[in-house]
Design an enzyme around this catalytic site. Structure first.
Site, PDB file in Angstrom:
ATOM      1  N   GLU A 138      26.635  31.766  35.104  1.00  0.00           N
ATOM      2  CA  GLU A 138      25.419  31.912  35.918  1.00  0.00           C
ATOM      3  C   GLU A 138      24.262  31.284  35.146  1.00  0.00           C
ATOM      4  O   GLU A 138      24.145  31.470  33.933  1.00  0.00           O
ATOM      5  CB  GLU A 138      25.152  33.406  36.158  1.00  0.00           C
ATOM      6  N   HIS A 180      22.466  37.789  30.158  1.00  0.00           N
ATOM      7  CA  HIS A 180      23.356  38.935  30.364  1.00  0.00           C
ATOM      8  C   HIS A 180      24.820  38.524  30.424  1.00  0.00           C
ATOM      9  O   HIS A 180      25.143  37.357  30.630  1.00  0.00           O
ATOM     10  CB  HIS A 180      22.970  39.742  31.615  1.00  0.00           C
TER      11      HIS A 180
HETATM   12  C1  LIG Z   1      23.848  41.033  40.386  1.00  0.00           C
HETATM   13  C2  LIG Z   1      23.411  39.797  41.058  1.00  0.00           C
HETATM   14  C3  LIG Z   1      23.691  38.490  40.340  1.00  0.00           C
HETATM   15  C4  LIG Z   1      22.749  38.364  39.155  1.00  0.00           C
HETATM   16  O1  LIG Z   1      21.515  38.261  39.444  1.00  0.00           O
HETATM   17  O2  LIG Z   1      23.105  38.367  37.991  1.00  0.00           O
HETATM   18  C5  LIG Z   1      25.136  38.363  39.947  1.00  0.00           C
HETATM   19  O3  LIG Z   1      25.550  38.174  38.853  1.00  0.00           O
HETATM   20  S1  LIG Z   1      26.223  38.487  41.291  1.00  0.00           S
HETATM   21  C6  LIG Z   1      27.841  38.269  40.594  1.00  0.00           C
HETATM   22  C7  LIG Z   1      28.829  38.096  41.677  1.00  0.00           C
HETATM   23  N1  LIG Z   1      28.662  36.824  42.325  1.00  0.00           N
HETATM   24  C8  LIG Z   1      29.439  35.763  42.072  1.00  0.00           C
HETATM   25  O4  LIG Z   1      30.384  35.830  41.260  1.00  0.00           O
HETATM   26  C9  LIG Z   1      29.130  34.497  42.839  1.00  0.00           C
HETATM   27  C10 LIG Z   1      29.942  33.312  42.361  1.00  0.00           C
HETATM   28  N2  LIG Z   1      31.378  33.579  42.425  1.00  0.00           N
HETATM   29  C11 LIG Z   1      32.202  32.967  43.318  1.00  0.00           C
HETATM   30  O5  LIG Z   1      31.800  32.123  44.097  1.00  0.00           O
HETATM   31  C12 LIG Z   1      33.658  33.399  43.309  1.00  0.00           C
HETATM   32  O6  LIG Z   1      33.766  34.694  42.751  1.00  0.00           O
HETATM   33  C13 LIG Z   1      34.575  32.418  42.512  1.00  0.00           C
HETATM   34  C14 LIG Z   1      34.149  32.244  41.059  1.00  0.00           C
HETATM   35  C15 LIG Z   1      34.640  31.048  43.227  1.00  0.00           C
HETATM   36  C16 LIG Z   1      35.995  33.009  42.481  1.00  0.00           C
HETATM   37  O7  LIG Z   1      36.417  33.218  43.792  1.00  0.00           O
HETATM   38  P1  LIG Z   1      37.752  34.068  44.094  1.00  0.00           P
HETATM   39  O8  LIG Z   1      37.985  33.994  45.555  1.00  0.00           O
HETATM   40  O9  LIG Z   1      37.676  35.410  43.471  1.00  0.00           O
HETATM   41  O10 LIG Z   1      38.899  33.448  43.279  1.00  0.00           O
HETATM   42  P2  LIG Z   1      39.691  32.098  43.400  1.00  0.00           P
HETATM   43  O11 LIG Z   1      41.099  32.457  43.579  1.00  0.00           O
HETATM   44  O12 LIG Z   1      39.070  31.118  44.348  1.00  0.00           O
HETATM   45  O13 LIG Z   1      39.477  31.581  41.923  1.00  0.00           O
HETATM   46  C17 LIG Z   1      39.821  30.294  41.554  1.00  0.00           C
HETATM   47  C18 LIG Z   1      40.279  30.346  40.089  1.00  0.00           C
HETATM   48  O14 LIG Z   1      39.193  30.806  39.262  1.00  0.00           O
HETATM   49  C19 LIG Z   1      39.588  31.968  38.536  1.00  0.00           C
HETATM   50  N3  LIG Z   1      38.474  32.914  38.460  1.00  0.00           N
HETATM   51  C20 LIG Z   1      37.940  33.603  39.491  1.00  0.00           C
HETATM   52  N4  LIG Z   1      36.934  34.365  39.072  1.00  0.00           N
HETATM   53  C21 LIG Z   1      36.827  34.156  37.726  1.00  0.00           C
HETATM   54  C22 LIG Z   1      35.962  34.684  36.727  1.00  0.00           C
HETATM   55  N5  LIG Z   1      35.022  35.578  37.030  1.00  0.00           N
HETATM   56  N6  LIG Z   1      36.099  34.254  35.463  1.00  0.00           N
HETATM   57  C23 LIG Z   1      37.059  33.324  35.138  1.00  0.00           C
HETATM   58  N7  LIG Z   1      37.922  32.785  36.067  1.00  0.00           N
HETATM   59  C24 LIG Z   1      37.802  33.213  37.334  1.00  0.00           C
HETATM   60  C25 LIG Z   1      40.747  32.567  39.332  1.00  0.00           C
HETATM   61  O15 LIG Z   1      41.566  33.336  38.508  1.00  0.00           O
HETATM   62  C26 LIG Z   1      41.439  31.310  39.849  1.00  0.00           C
HETATM   63  O16 LIG Z   1      42.235  30.768  38.809  1.00  0.00           O
HETATM   64  P3  LIG Z   1      43.800  30.432  39.034  1.00  0.00           P
HETATM   65  O17 LIG Z   1      44.470  31.736  39.318  1.00  0.00           O
HETATM   66  O18 LIG Z   1      44.222  29.789  37.744  1.00  0.00           O
HETATM   67  O19 LIG Z   1      43.829  29.478  40.210  1.00  0.00           O
HETATM   68 CO   LIG Z   2      24.787  38.086  36.800  1.00  0.00          CO
END
Ligand SMILES: CC[C@@H](C(=O)O)C(=O)SCCNC(=O)CCNC(=O)[C@H](O)C(C)(C)COP(=O)(O)OP(=O)(O)OC[C@H]1O[C@@H](n2cnc3c(N)ncnc32)[C@H](O)[C@@H]1OP(=O)(O)O
Ligand SMILES: [Co+2]
Length: 155
Positions: free
Chosen positions: A142, A8
């Site tokens: 994922e 997905h």
């Molecule tokens: C429906 C259930 C399940 C399934 O079965 O399929 C799911 O899919 S659940 C989906 C939701 N769950 C998750 O996303 C869990 C894992 N995610 C995380 O742990 C956090 O979201 C993260 C990825 C660590 C991001 O944390 P966050 O606090 O939002 O941001 P940061 O500021 O720490 O981010 C650092 C850095 O990474 C960039 N970033 C963040 N999210 C993404 C993204 N989705 N894609 C690409 N890049 C991302 C963010 O912009 C930061 O970059 P800089 O600004 O350059 O530092």
């Molecule tokens: Co998912």
């Protein structure tokens, strides 16, 4: 590690109802599941099912890659940061299948990739984990174990 099926594409949205209407009315989706809450992941989720292949006369099945619509359940949701930066929502993660989650986890660890939290049970009822986008060419990735017939998993 061998690349598995693209299960997905996770799409974050501020309104799952609006996104369902979009995929139905604009994109012509005919198979969209009912939304349900996953409090342990902090999201409301539903699936837009796409066909495995398209024909000139239309679609014959809906077993292809899914769009996974995810809406935050509350302010503490893990997708709040993404929506703060992308208020309209958008492509949030990609999810690939693997035959064995433990072997995959070990392989990514050995490659020095950051794994975000423990392996847990995802929306498809199989074990999943996430890899940090900064280690994965900018894509939050994922990994999920391929569903097995009659398989049972627990956290
Ligand atoms: C429906 C259930 C399940 C399934 O079965 O399929 C799911 O899919 S659940 C989906 C939701 N769950 C998750 O996303 C869990 C894992 N995610 C995380 O742990 C956090 O979201 C993260 C990825 C660590 C991001 O944390 P966050 O606090 O939002 O941001 P940061 O500021 O720490 O981010 C650092 C850095 O990474 C960039 N970033 C963040 N999210 C993404 C993204 N989705 N894609 C690409 N890049 C991302 C963010 O912009 C930061 O970059 P800089 O600004 O350059 O530092
Ligand atoms: Co998912």
């Amino acid at each position: 590690m061998k690349l598995g099926r693209l299960n997905h594409i996770g799409v974050a949205t501020p309104s799952i109802a609006d996104s369902i209407a979009h995929y139905r009315d604009v994109m012509g989706a005919t198979d969209i599941t009912e939304p349900f809450d996953m409090p342990e992941q902090g999201v409301k989720v539903c699936f837009v099912n796409t066909p495995t292949h398209s024909t000139g006369s239309g679609h014959s099945d809906s077993g292809g890659t899914q769009i996974e619509l995810i809406e935050p359940l509350d302010e503490n949701s893990t997708i709040m940061g993404f929506l703060a930066k992308n208020p309209l929502g958008g492509q949030h993660h990609v999810c690939f299948e693997v035959p064995d989650i433990e072997i995959a986890r070990e392989a990514f660890e050995d490659m020095g990739k950051r794994i975000l939290g423990p392996t847990r049970i995802g929306a498809h009822g199989t074990p999943i984990f996430f890899l940090h986008p900064k280690d994965m060419q900018g894509m939050l990735t994922e990994i999920m174990e391929t569903p097995r017939e009659g398989g049972h998993w627990s956290n």
